[in-house]
Design a protein around this motif. Structure first.
Motif, PDB file in Angstrom:
ATOM      1  N   ILE A 125       0.848  -1.202   0.000  1.00 11.07           N
ATOM      2  CA  ILE A 125       0.000   0.000   0.000  1.00 11.07           C
ATOM      3  C   ILE A 125       0.880   1.247   0.000  1.00 11.07           C
ATOM      4  CG2 ILE A 125      -1.652   1.356   1.349  1.00 11.07           C
ATOM      5  CD1 ILE A 125      -2.914  -1.309   2.208  1.00 11.07           C
ATOM      6  N   GLY A 126       1.930   1.245   0.813  1.00 13.38           N
ATOM      7  CA  GLY A 126       2.865   2.369   0.833  1.00 13.38           C
ATOM      8  C   GLY A 126       3.567   2.552  -0.495  1.00 13.38           C
ATOM      9  N   ILE A 127       3.988   1.436  -1.099  1.00 11.35           N
ATOM     10  CA  ILE A 127       4.643   1.506  -2.409  1.00 11.35           C
ATOM     11  C   ILE A 127       3.683   2.091  -3.438  1.00 11.35           C
ATOM     12  CG2 ILE A 127       5.576   0.120  -4.313  1.00 11.35           C
ATOM     13  CD1 ILE A 127       6.613  -1.831  -2.162  1.00 11.35           C
ATOM     14  N   LEU A 128       2.446   1.625  -3.430  1.00  9.31           N
ATOM     15  CA  LEU A 128       1.450   2.096  -4.389  1.00  9.31           C
ATOM     16  C   LEU A 128       1.179   3.593  -4.213  1.00  9.31           C
ATOM     17  CD1 LEU A 128      -0.549   1.216  -6.626  1.00  9.31           C
ATOM     18  CD2 LEU A 128      -2.233   0.922  -4.810  1.00  9.31           C
ATOM     19  N   CYS A 129       0.992   4.033  -2.979  1.00  9.28           N
ATOM     20  CA  CYS A 129       0.725   5.463  -2.735  1.00  9.28           C
ATOM     21  C   CYS A 129       1.901   6.324  -3.173  1.00  9.28           C
ATOM     22  CB  CYS A 129       0.417   5.707  -1.262  1.00  9.28           C
ATOM     23  SG  CYS A 129      -1.171   5.099  -0.721  1.00  9.28           S
ATOM     24  N   SER A 130       3.108   5.922  -2.828  1.00 10.15           N
ATOM     25  CA  SER A 130       4.285   6.700  -3.217  1.00 10.15           C
ATOM     26  C   SER A 130       4.472   6.705  -4.728  1.00 10.15           C
ATOM     27  CB  SER A 130       5.541   6.145  -2.540  1.00 10.15           C
ATOM     28  OG  SER A 130       5.493   6.371  -1.160  1.00 10.15           O
ATOM     29  N   GLY A 131       4.273   5.559  -5.350  1.00 10.60           N
ATOM     30  CA  GLY A 131       4.424   5.477  -6.802  1.00 10.60           C
ATOM     31  C   GLY A 131       3.402   6.319  -7.548  1.00 10.60           C
ATOM     32  N   VAL A 132       2.149   6.246  -7.104  1.00 14.00           N
ATOM     33  CA  VAL A 132       1.103   7.049  -7.746  1.00 14.00           C
ATOM     34  C   VAL A 132       1.341   8.537  -7.486  1.00 14.00           C
ATOM     35  CG1 VAL A 132      -1.379   7.556  -7.749  1.00 14.00           C
ATOM     36  CG2 VAL A 132      -0.602   5.190  -7.751  1.00 14.00           C
ATOM     37  N   GLY A 133       1.830   8.873  -6.289  1.00  9.24           N
ATOM     38  CA  GLY A 133       2.143  10.274  -5.987  1.00  9.24           C
ATOM     39  C   GLY A 133       3.252  10.812  -6.874  1.00  9.24           C
ATOM     40  N   ALA A 134       4.290  10.008  -7.085  1.00  6.87           N
ATOM     41  CA  ALA A 134       5.385  10.432  -7.962  1.00  6.87           C
ATOM     42  C   ALA A 134       4.907  10.539  -9.403  1.00  6.87           C
ATOM     43  CB  ALA A 134       6.547   9.446  -7.865  1.00  6.87           C
ATOM     44  N   LEU A 135       4.085   9.600  -9.822  1.00  7.64           N
ATOM     45  CA  LEU A 135       3.538   9.644 -11.176  1.00  7.64           C
ATOM     46  C   LEU A 135       2.626  10.853 -11.366  1.00  7.64           C
ATOM     47  CD1 LEU A 135       3.433   8.121 -13.865  1.00  7.64           C
ATOM     48  CD2 LEU A 135       1.442   6.900 -12.981  1.00  7.64           C
TER      49      LEU A 135
END
Length: 148
Positions: A125-135
């Motif tokens: 979940i943390g990876i997904l949130c950070s990745g979507v935020g960077a994207l």
């Protein structure tokens, strides 16, 4: 709406990542060179070490991404929220997964692993949130450049 302070959150997240690495080192030192029996306990300890290292790397990456985007760019509200959420969730994964292991090792007590499933769920979940935020930040920058 008040914006969260990204740098302190990134710093706390990075410190928790370091705590994860310290826990891995403490557990590595307990693995004997020639384990008695079939080596199941040594293998299980090695699995805990890999878990601590993996969670530490992911959490450090989330902290670094939040800090980098906040420092180098002026992130949009959406990006800032997603990156902050990713770092906070990464921190929580360390607290739930690694801190009980550290307490058990340092104080030589049994700490039940009630949060293991939740902790393992928090990592992606943390990876997904950070990745979507960077994207989202990248998309916002591309839109701003093409609009000007």
């Amino acid at each position: 709406m008040s914006q969260p302070r990204s740098r302190p959150i990134a710093a706390i997240t990075a410190l928790l990542a370091v705590l994860s690495f310290v826990t891995a080192v403490l557990y590595v030192e307990t693995i004997p060179e020639n384990p008695p029996g079939d080596g199941f306990a040594a293998g299980l300890t090695g699995l805990f070490v890999l878990l601590c290292v993996a969670v530490g790397i992911v959490t450090l990456a989330e902290a670094g991404l939040l800090f980098l985007v906040d420092r180098v760019r002026e992130p949009s509200e959406r990006s800032r929220q997603l990156l902050t959420t990713g770092a906070v969730v990464g921190s929580l994964s360390v607290v739930v997964l690694v801190v009980p292991m550290l307490i058990a090792h340092v104080f030589d007590v049994f700490v039940p692993g009630y949060g293991l499933g939740i902790g393992l769920l928090l990592v992606p979940i943390g990876i997904l949130c950070s990745g979507v935020g960077a994207l989202a930040q990248l998309v916002d920058e591309v839109r701003a450049k093409s609009g000007s």
